[in-house]
Scaffold this active site. Structure first.
Site, PDB file in Angstrom:
ATOM      1  N   HIS A  91     141.807  -4.450  36.671  1.00  0.00           N
ATOM      2  CA  HIS A  91     141.849  -3.517  35.548  1.00  0.00           C
ATOM      3  C   HIS A  91     143.252  -3.371  34.970  1.00  0.00           C
ATOM      4  O   HIS A  91     143.414  -2.831  33.872  1.00  0.00           O
ATOM      5  CB  HIS A  91     141.322  -2.142  35.980  1.00  0.00           C
TER       6      HIS A  91
ATOM      7  N   GLU B 290     132.151  -0.478  46.911  1.00  0.00           N
ATOM      8  CA  GLU B 290     132.130   0.459  45.775  1.00  0.00           C
ATOM      9  C   GLU B 290     130.762   0.564  45.116  1.00  0.00           C
ATOM     10  O   GLU B 290     130.647   1.101  44.016  1.00  0.00           O
ATOM     11  CB  GLU B 290     133.197   0.068  44.751  1.00  0.00           C
TER      12      GLU B 290
ATOM     13  N   ASP C  52     134.186   3.661  41.033  1.00  0.00           N
ATOM     14  CA  ASP C  52     132.923   2.929  40.924  1.00  0.00           C
ATOM     15  C   ASP C  52     131.892   3.459  41.913  1.00  0.00           C
ATOM     16  O   ASP C  52     130.699   3.491  41.605  1.00  0.00           O
ATOM     17  CB  ASP C  52     133.167   1.432  41.163  1.00  0.00           C
TER      18      ASP C  52
END
Length: 258
Positions: free
Chosen positions: A43, A149, A175
Site C-alpha cells: 500500500h 487478515e 483488513d
C-alpha cells in the site's frame, strides 16, 4: 544480533513503516528510535528500485530492514532478501498453498527454492562476507511473516503454521476488521474481534512461530504484547511528520502572549 534472534529471545521490537520511496527519507526514519524499518510495497509507494536502495540506509543506521511485498509477489520476497532485508511480510496468505509458495521463495534448498545470489545482501549484512556462513545461516536468520487478515486465513491458520519455512504470522487488523464484519466497517480496535486476534497469537506461539501485528493506535501495543505479539508496527511517515509538526506548533503557539 539478528531480528530473528531478538524475537526468538522474546524481545519486543517496534518497526517504523515506510511508504515514501526516497532513500533520504528512509535514512531519516531509520535514525529515529525505532528498532526496524519496514518498506511497504503493498500500500506504500515502494518499488523494486526503492527497496534495493532503501535497505542500505536502514542497515547503515544499524536497524533491521523488513519489506512488505505486494499480494502474490513471492518473486519479490526473494529479491528483498537478496537486497539485504532480514524479513519479508507477505499479505493475504489465505491457505497452506499460499504459505508453501511464499516459503519456497524465502528459503534456500532443501527447505525452499530460493535461488542463490547474495551479491548485495551478503556484503551489506556481513562485515566479512562468508559464502559458507551465509548459506548455512540464511534460512534461520530470515523471517517469513505470513499475513493473517481474512476469515479464510483464520480457518486455515493451523495448516499455514504447519508449513515448513513459515517462521511467523503478522496480523493486519484493518483488513481483518473488514472481513470480521463482512465488509460492514473498518475498525482496527474492534473489541469483538480481539479474542480472534489473541487466538492467532497464542496458536502461533504454541506452534513455535514468531508473531507480528500493526498497531494503528499505539496505546494498544501493550495489550498486543500481552496477547503474545512481539513485532509491532506503528504509523508511517505521514503520522510521524504530523505528530512532530503538531507538537512543535502547539508548543510555539502556547508560548505566545495572549
Amino acid at each position: 544480533m539478528t531480528l530473528a534472534a531478538r524475537l526468538r529471545a522474546g524481545e519486543t521490537i517496534f518497526t517504523a513503516w515506510s511508504g515514501i520511496p526516497d532513500s533520504i527519507t528512509i535514512e531519516t526514519v531509520a535514525r529515529t528510535a525505532f528498532d526496524a524499518v519496514t518498506l511497504d510495497m503493498q500500500h506504500g509507494a515502494h518499488h523494486e528500485d526503492s527497496v534495493a536502495r532503501g535497505v542500505l540506509p536502514i542497515l547503515g543506521a544499524e536497524k533491521h530492514a523488513v519489506v512488505r511485498v505486494p499480494v502474490g509477489r513471492f518473486d519479490m520476497a526473494s529479491r528483498a532478501l537478496d537486497f539485504g532485508a532480514e524479513a519479508v511480510i507477505a499479505p493475504m496468505i489465505n491457505s497452506a498453498d499460499d504459505a508453501r509458495r511464499f516459503a519456497a521463495a524465502m528459503k534456500y534448498p532443501p527447505l525452499g527454492e530460493r535461488s542463490w545470489g547474495p551479491t548485495f545482501g551478503m556484503p551489506r549484512r556481513q562485515k566479512t562476507p562468508d559464502l559458507k556462513a551465509w548459506l548455512k545461516n540464511s534460512n534461520t536468520d530470515t523471517i517469513s511473516f505470513a499475513m493473517i487478515e481474512t476469515r479464510q486465513a483464520l480457518d486455515a491458520l493451523d495448516d499455514i503454521l504447519d508449513v515448513p519455512g513459515i517462521d511467523a504470522v503478522f496480523v493486519g487488523p484493518g483488513d481483518f476488521s473488514i472481513a470480521w464484519t463482512n465488509g460492514d466497517q473498518i475498525n482496527t480496535s474492534l473489541e469483538d474481534m480481539m479474542p480472534a486476534i489473541e487466538r492467532i497469537g497464542r496458536r502461533a506461539l504454541d506452534a513455535g512461530k514468531l508473531t507480528g501485528i500493526f498497531a494503528v493506535d499505539p496505546a494498544i501495543s501493550g495489550r498486543y504484547v500481552d496477547m503474545g505479539y512481539r513485532f509491532i508496527a506503528l504509523g508511517n511517515e505521514n503520522t510521524y511528520m504530523a505528530l512532530g509538526a503538531n507538537d512543535l506548533l502547539g508548543r510555539a503557539r502556547g508560548s505566545l502572549k495572549k
